[in-house]
Scaffold this motif. Structure first.
Motif, PDB file in Angstrom:
ATOM      1  N   ARG A 137     -40.958  39.538  47.620  1.00  0.00           N
ATOM      2  CA  ARG A 137     -40.001  39.926  49.046  1.00  0.00           C
ATOM      3  C   ARG A 137     -41.760  40.129  49.164  1.00  0.00           C
ATOM      4  NH1 ARG A 137     -36.134  43.669  47.133  1.00  0.00           N
ATOM      5  NH2 ARG A 137     -33.951  42.542  47.018  1.00  0.00           N
ATOM      6  N   TYR A 138     -42.728  41.033  48.998  1.00  0.00           N
ATOM      7  CA  TYR A 138     -43.857  41.335  49.741  1.00  0.00           C
ATOM      8  C   TYR A 138     -44.930  40.531  49.316  1.00  0.00           C
ATOM      9  CZ  TYR A 138     -41.580  46.123  48.847  1.00  0.00           C
ATOM     10  OH  TYR A 138     -40.602  46.712  49.552  1.00  0.00           O
ATOM     11  N   ILE A 139     -45.084  39.499  48.289  1.00  0.00           N
ATOM     12  CA  ILE A 139     -45.835  38.368  47.696  1.00  0.00           C
ATOM     13  C   ILE A 139     -45.818  37.175  49.351  1.00  0.00           C
ATOM     14  CG2 ILE A 139     -46.007  36.148  46.562  1.00  0.00           C
ATOM     15  CD1 ILE A 139     -45.305  37.960  44.043  1.00  0.00           C
ATOM     16  N   GLN A 140     -44.153  37.232  50.072  1.00  0.00           N
ATOM     17  CA  GLN A 140     -44.359  36.709  50.904  1.00  0.00           C
ATOM     18  C   GLN A 140     -44.671  37.130  51.883  1.00  0.00           C
ATOM     19  OE1 GLN A 140     -39.724  35.637  50.925  1.00  0.00           O
ATOM     20  NE2 GLN A 140     -40.076  34.887  49.119  1.00  0.00           N
ATOM     21  N   ALA A 141     -44.479  38.623  52.671  1.00  0.00           N
ATOM     22  CA  ALA A 141     -44.670  39.141  53.611  1.00  0.00           C
ATOM     23  C   ALA A 141     -46.376  39.197  53.874  1.00  0.00           C
ATOM     24  CB  ALA A 141     -44.490  40.539  53.154  1.00  0.00           C
ATOM     25  N   ALA A 142     -47.188  39.077  52.677  1.00  0.00           N
ATOM     26  CA  ALA A 142     -48.822  39.297  52.672  1.00  0.00           C
ATOM     27  C   ALA A 142     -49.465  37.468  52.542  1.00  0.00           C
ATOM     28  CB  ALA A 142     -49.283  38.627  51.352  1.00  0.00           C
ATOM     29  N   SER A 143     -48.630  36.430  52.459  1.00  0.00           N
ATOM     30  CA  SER A 143     -48.757  35.344  52.339  1.00  0.00           C
ATOM     31  C   SER A 143     -48.650  34.908  54.172  1.00  0.00           C
ATOM     32  CB  SER A 143     -47.478  33.991  51.714  1.00  0.00           C
ATOM     33  OG  SER A 143     -48.539  33.150  52.408  1.00  0.00           O
ATOM     34  N   ALA A 144     -47.110  35.336  54.804  1.00  0.00           N
ATOM     35  CA  ALA A 144     -47.098  35.090  56.033  1.00  0.00           C
ATOM     36  C   ALA A 144     -49.057  35.139  56.763  1.00  0.00           C
ATOM     37  CB  ALA A 144     -46.270  35.822  56.574  1.00  0.00           C
ATOM     38  N   SER A 145     -48.993  36.884  56.692  1.00  0.00           N
ATOM     39  CA  SER A 145     -50.279  37.603  57.222  1.00  0.00           C
ATOM     40  C   SER A 145     -51.654  36.858  56.517  1.00  0.00           C
ATOM     41  CB  SER A 145     -49.916  38.909  57.410  1.00  0.00           C
ATOM     42  OG  SER A 145     -48.711  39.387  57.476  1.00  0.00           O
ATOM     43  N   GLY A 146     -51.337  35.673  55.841  1.00  0.00           N
ATOM     44  CA  GLY A 146     -52.289  35.538  55.382  1.00  0.00           C
ATOM     45  C   GLY A 146     -53.138  36.507  55.083  1.00  0.00           C
ATOM     46  N   ALA A 147     -52.545  37.092  54.062  1.00  0.00           N
ATOM     47  CA  ALA A 147     -53.972  37.627  53.182  1.00  0.00           C
ATOM     48  C   ALA A 147     -53.461  38.124  51.683  1.00  0.00           C
ATOM     49  CB  ALA A 147     -52.747  39.035  53.394  1.00  0.00           C
ATOM     50  N   PRO A 148     -54.352  38.607  50.619  1.00  0.00           N
ATOM     51  CA  PRO A 148     -53.912  38.326  48.943  1.00  0.00           C
ATOM     52  C   PRO A 148     -52.652  38.517  48.427  1.00  0.00           C
ATOM     53  CG  PRO A 148     -56.386  38.695  49.864  1.00  0.00           C
ATOM     54  CD  PRO A 148     -56.010  38.432  51.159  1.00  0.00           C
ATOM     55  N   CYS A 149     -52.504  39.167  47.621  1.00  0.00           N
ATOM     56  CA  CYS A 149     -51.125  40.015  47.427  1.00  0.00           C
ATOM     57  C   CYS A 149     -51.814  40.228  45.819  1.00  0.00           C
ATOM     58  CB  CYS A 149     -49.544  39.349  47.042  1.00  0.00           C
ATOM     59  SG  CYS A 149     -49.256  40.721  46.791  1.00  0.00           S
ATOM     60  N   ARG A 150     -52.454  41.301  45.461  1.00  0.00           N
ATOM     61  CA  ARG A 150     -52.588  42.055  43.284  1.00  0.00           C
ATOM     62  C   ARG A 150     -51.716  43.045  43.275  1.00  0.00           C
ATOM     63  NH1 ARG A 150     -58.401  43.965  42.899  1.00  0.00           N
ATOM     64  NH2 ARG A 150     -57.815  45.717  45.050  1.00  0.00           N
ATOM     65  N   CYS A 151     -51.430  42.475  42.387  1.00  0.00           N
ATOM     66  CA  CYS A 151     -50.738  43.283  41.125  1.00  0.00           C
ATOM     67  C   CYS A 151     -51.096  44.194  40.770  1.00  0.00           C
ATOM     68  CB  CYS A 151     -49.391  42.677  40.554  1.00  0.00           C
ATOM     69  SG  CYS A 151     -48.046  43.309  40.076  1.00  0.00           S
ATOM     70  N   PHE A 152     -50.917  45.638  40.561  1.00  0.00           N
ATOM     71  CA  PHE A 152     -51.506  46.459  39.619  1.00  0.00           C
ATOM     72  C   PHE A 152     -50.139  47.442  38.992  1.00  0.00           C
ATOM     73  CE2 PHE A 152     -55.979  48.027  41.345  1.00  0.00           C
ATOM     74  CZ  PHE A 152     -56.382  47.260  41.868  1.00  0.00           C
ATOM     75  N   VAL A 153     -49.848  46.424  37.639  1.00  0.00           N
ATOM     76  CA  VAL A 153     -49.364  46.882  36.514  1.00  0.00           C
ATOM     77  C   VAL A 153     -49.987  47.781  35.319  1.00  0.00           C
ATOM     78  CG1 VAL A 153     -48.373  45.829  34.435  1.00  0.00           C
ATOM     79  CG2 VAL A 153     -48.722  44.051  36.109  1.00  0.00           C
ATOM     80  N   PHE A 154     -49.007  48.930  35.574  1.00  0.00           N
ATOM     81  CA  PHE A 154     -49.311  50.632  34.701  1.00  0.00           C
ATOM     82  C   PHE A 154     -48.871  50.348  33.365  1.00  0.00           C
ATOM     83  CE2 PHE A 154     -50.246  52.018  39.142  1.00  0.00           C
ATOM     84  CZ  PHE A 154     -50.860  52.697  39.325  1.00  0.00           C
ATOM     85  N   THR A 155     -49.639  50.100  32.359  1.00  0.00           N
ATOM     86  CA  THR A 155     -49.199  50.348  30.700  1.00  0.00           C
ATOM     87  C   THR A 155     -48.433  50.843  30.686  1.00  0.00           C
ATOM     88  OG1 THR A 155     -51.394  51.509  30.197  1.00  0.00           O
ATOM     89  CG2 THR A 155     -51.775  49.036  30.742  1.00  0.00           C
ATOM     90  N   THR A 156     -48.069  52.742  31.006  1.00  0.00           N
ATOM     91  CA  THR A 156     -47.606  53.887  30.615  1.00  0.00           C
ATOM     92  C   THR A 156     -46.291  53.081  30.150  1.00  0.00           C
ATOM     93  OG1 THR A 156     -48.487  55.143  32.172  1.00  0.00           O
ATOM     94  CG2 THR A 156     -46.552  55.545  30.899  1.00  0.00           C
ATOM     95  N   SER A 157     -46.081  53.335  28.756  1.00  0.00           N
ATOM     96  CA  SER A 157     -45.386  53.161  27.991  1.00  0.00           C
ATOM     97  C   SER A 157     -43.536  53.525  28.236  1.00  0.00           C
ATOM     98  CB  SER A 157     -45.251  53.305  26.594  1.00  0.00           C
ATOM     99  OG  SER A 157     -45.040  54.793  25.570  1.00  0.00           O
TER     100      SER A 157
END
Length: 698
Positions: free
Chosen positions: A608-628
């Protein structure tokens, strides 16, 4: 002779005048009695005080009359600490409530909370009242009266009452049985029906015999047993209680039916006055019926003396008592001394087990010593060697409503009595700092409950059955339900043994430690991986956070991204994902960067947020938290302990996320996937010290 006739004439005139007065007053008396009867018929409940352990017969509580409960034959309490008027109870048979006031010097308790002397408490049908804190439990037996029962006393005329009284008088005079002498436990203030003989009004011989009976008690005065028997046969004023007025010799001197009738009416009038007075007299507020005992900030140091076993307190506990500190309950046995060496034990599975053989007790008396020969012997030896013996137990069932704290207290008192030495017991009833393996109970013991004497950790130890042992650690032995006892000792820094090792001499066996070890978390860990990853961007973008609840996402967003102008989108605030997506789109339209601070567990929620970013011409980065998963649960428990306003995340939510979580990948449409490591930062060294303790049972 002349004088004798004159006296007889005067007596005859007095009798005639008395009869005339009674005949004139009869209509008024009938009206009063009808009002009284109507009032009594409106009662909705019958209330009695009962002992759940069956130690005494039910004690009936009349309407708005004072009943005193304490040391007496009625309650069968003989403890000298208990006053004869330890508690004052006043029942309202319309509402079904009972007001309780502690009068005695030693404390009573309502629903496990110590009462404040002279303060009014409201006792509900579900309440448990301990005459002395932790001892002599009492409950209310509240029965709703049926309409048919109400009608029994409704709209009686004066003649009906007179006839009833006349028949009752005949029955009393013919009865010769006796009942046991009543005690002062139910001492009531209002007047009741008096006892009288059934002599006739006519004839001077009867009058003279009546006069003789009042002056010659050795011939005519009834015994105490007869008095009680007579009183027992009187009708109860409200269908529930008795009047409680002490009978006097005057009652037995009055021997005519009209006298009996007038005394009954007087009693009712007196009761009505008493009820009206009670209604007008304001009582003390009972909105706050709980008192939490605060531990002293700077406990006074007890005098100590040095013995071969080390310093011990010169002032042992003068009496046994229960205290409450927030969610922690503490029992201190009479004679307990503060000492430098502490021998601490878990209770369930270590000291006691169920008599029934079931995992959980089926009733308060369902317990026995695990090793009935070894436990008392070993504990007495420890006491003689200068150890302070302490039991430390988790009892979460209290806060969950599965365990009654009053029953638990009674059971532990019996346990201490069986062992035969003074013991201190700490009971944690809720999750938080006091629940093992958190060191809260131990810290409270050493800082607040040991008379200022510092505990020597190297000479102290802890014994418990939750040791992390696998299945079949011994032949046919089950897996330990947790590792909380072993971790508790590890957090404190004292020696740990299992019950089998300590009481039976078994060798140490294998065990498993939790996957997450908070001691290994380093503040020097690199925050982002790869190391050259950018934290923020100079142009508009969307950063989507992904990871377990309590993995540090919100802290990261507020500390590193929000100050840089990123709009934080959080479902906890906005409540629905639709509103989150709408805010993301609106912010991008305004040219603002966005950080999505949600768990985002699966591909669908992230798309949903990847599509919203793409529609606005903005890149989308993902920050994955390694906490187990285990680390996140540790963080959640830590937040729960230090922040009382925090809404705890239960295990069901954590487990649900774990099942749904799919590790994000770049192919989903992300311009970059960056790993975020957990790097703890603490301003308070005490909080950091707590964080590095084992906080979870498993």
């Amino acid at each position: 002779m002349f004088l004798r006739h004159a006296v007889a004439d005067v007596c005859q005139i007095a009798i005639r005048c008395r009869i005339v007065i009674l005949s004139v007053c009869r209509p008024t008396v009938g009206f009063i009695e009808r009002r009284f009867s109507s009032k009594m018929s409106s009662m909705k409940f019958a209330i009695s005080l009962v002992c759940p352990e069956g130690n005494h017969d039910p004690i009936k509580l009349p309407h708005r009359e004072l009943v005193y409960v304490g040391r007496s034959p009625d309650t069968r309490i003989v403890d000298p600490r208990c006053s004869r008027k330890q508690l004052q109870l006043t029942a309202d048979l319309n509402s079904g409530d009972v007001q309780a006031v502690q009068l005695g010097q030693n404390s009573s308790a309502l629903d496990g909370i110590e009462m404040i002397k002279d303060k009014v408490y409201t006792m509900k049908p579900t309440s448990t009242l301990h005459v002395l804190t932790g001892c002599f439990p009492q409950k209310l037996d509240v029965k709703k009266l049926k309409e048919s029962d109400d009608k029994k006393h409704r709209h009686k005329s004066a003649s009906d009452v007179e006839t009833t009284n006349h028949e009752r008088s005949k029955h009393r005079s013919s009865s010769s049985g006796s009942t046991p002498k009543s005690s002062g436990t139910s001492s009531l203030k209002s007047s009741g029906y008096g006892s009288s003989s059934n002599s006739s009004l006519s004839g001077s011989k009867s009058k003279s015999s009546s006069t003789d009976s009042s002056s010659k008690s050795s011939n005519k005065r009834p015994s105490s047993g007869e008095i009680n028997n007579s009183a027992a046969k009187k009708p109860k004023l409200n269908g529930d209680g008795h009047s409680g007025r002490k009978s006097s010799s005057k009652d037995f001197a009055e021997n005519d039916d009209d006298s009996e009738h007038m005394k009954d009416v007087a009693a009712k009038l007196q009761l009505l006055k008493s009820s009206a007075k009670n209604k007008k007299t304001p009582t003390k507020s009972s909105t706050s019926s709980h008192r939490e005992l605060k531990a002293p900030e700077n406990p006074a140091k007890q005098e100590t003396s040095t013995t071969k076993n080390g310093p011990v307190s010169k002032g042992p506990a003068p009496e046994s008592r229960w205290d409450q500190y927030d969610t922690l309950y503490v029992f201190t046995a009479k004679g307990l001394e503060s000492r430098r060496k502490v021998a601490a034990f878990d209770i369930d599975g270590t000291i006691i087990t169920t008599q029934s053989g079931k995992v959980f007790p089926t009733h308060p008396g369902d317990w026995r010593l695990v090793y009935y020969k070894d436990i008392p012997k070993k504990l007495k030896k420890l006491h003689e060697e200068g150890y302070k013996v302490v039991f430390i137990t988790n009892q979460m069932g209290v806060s969950r409503g599965k365990t009654n704290i009053a029953d638990l207290k009674s059971k532990f008192i019996d346990l201490v009595d069986d062992i035969g030495i003074p013991i201190q017991i700490l009971v944690s009833t809720k999750s938080g700092l006091y629940r093992k393996p958190c060191p809260g109970m131990w810290n409270f013991l050493t800082e607040k409950l040991n008379g200022g004497i510092e505990v020597e950790l190297s000479q102290s130890f802890y014994v418990g059955d939750a040791a992390g042992r696998p299945k079949d650690w011994a032949p046919k032995k089950k897996k330990d339900f947790s590792c909380s006892d072993r971790l508790f000792a590890l957090n404190i820094g004292i020696e740990f043994k299992t019950p089998e090792e300590y009481f039976l001499g078994y060798p140490s066996t294998k065990y498993s430690m939790p996957e997450f070890d908070p001691r290994k978390i380093s503040p020097k860990t690199q925050l982002l991986d790869p190391a050259d990853a950018r934290l923020t961007s100079g142009s508009m973008e969307v950063i989507l956070l992904a990871g377990f609840p309590a993995s540090g996402k919100s802290f990261f967003a507020k500390k590193y991204l929000e100050p840089k102008g990123y709009v934080v989108v959080n479902r906890d605030t906005l409540k629905t994902w639709q509103k989150c997506v709408a805010l993301c789109k609106d912010s991008l339209k305004k040219g603002k960067s966005v950080v999505v601070d949600n768990t985002n567990p699966d591909v669908e929620s992230r798309a949903r947020y990847i599509q919203a970013a793409s529609a606005s011409g903005a890149p989308c980065r993902c920050f994955v938290f390694t906490t187990s998963f285990e680390h996140a649960k540790h963080n959640e428990r830590f937040r729960e302990i230090i922040d009382k306003t925090h809404d705890a995340i239960n295990d069901m939510i954590m487990n649900s996320f774990k099942k749904k979580y799919v590790l994000p990948e770049k192919k989903e449409g992300f311009s970059e996937v960056v790993k975020v490591n957990f790097v703890p930062k603490f301003k308070d060294p005490k909080l950091e010290e707590l964080y590095r303790k084992f906080l979870l049972e498993k």
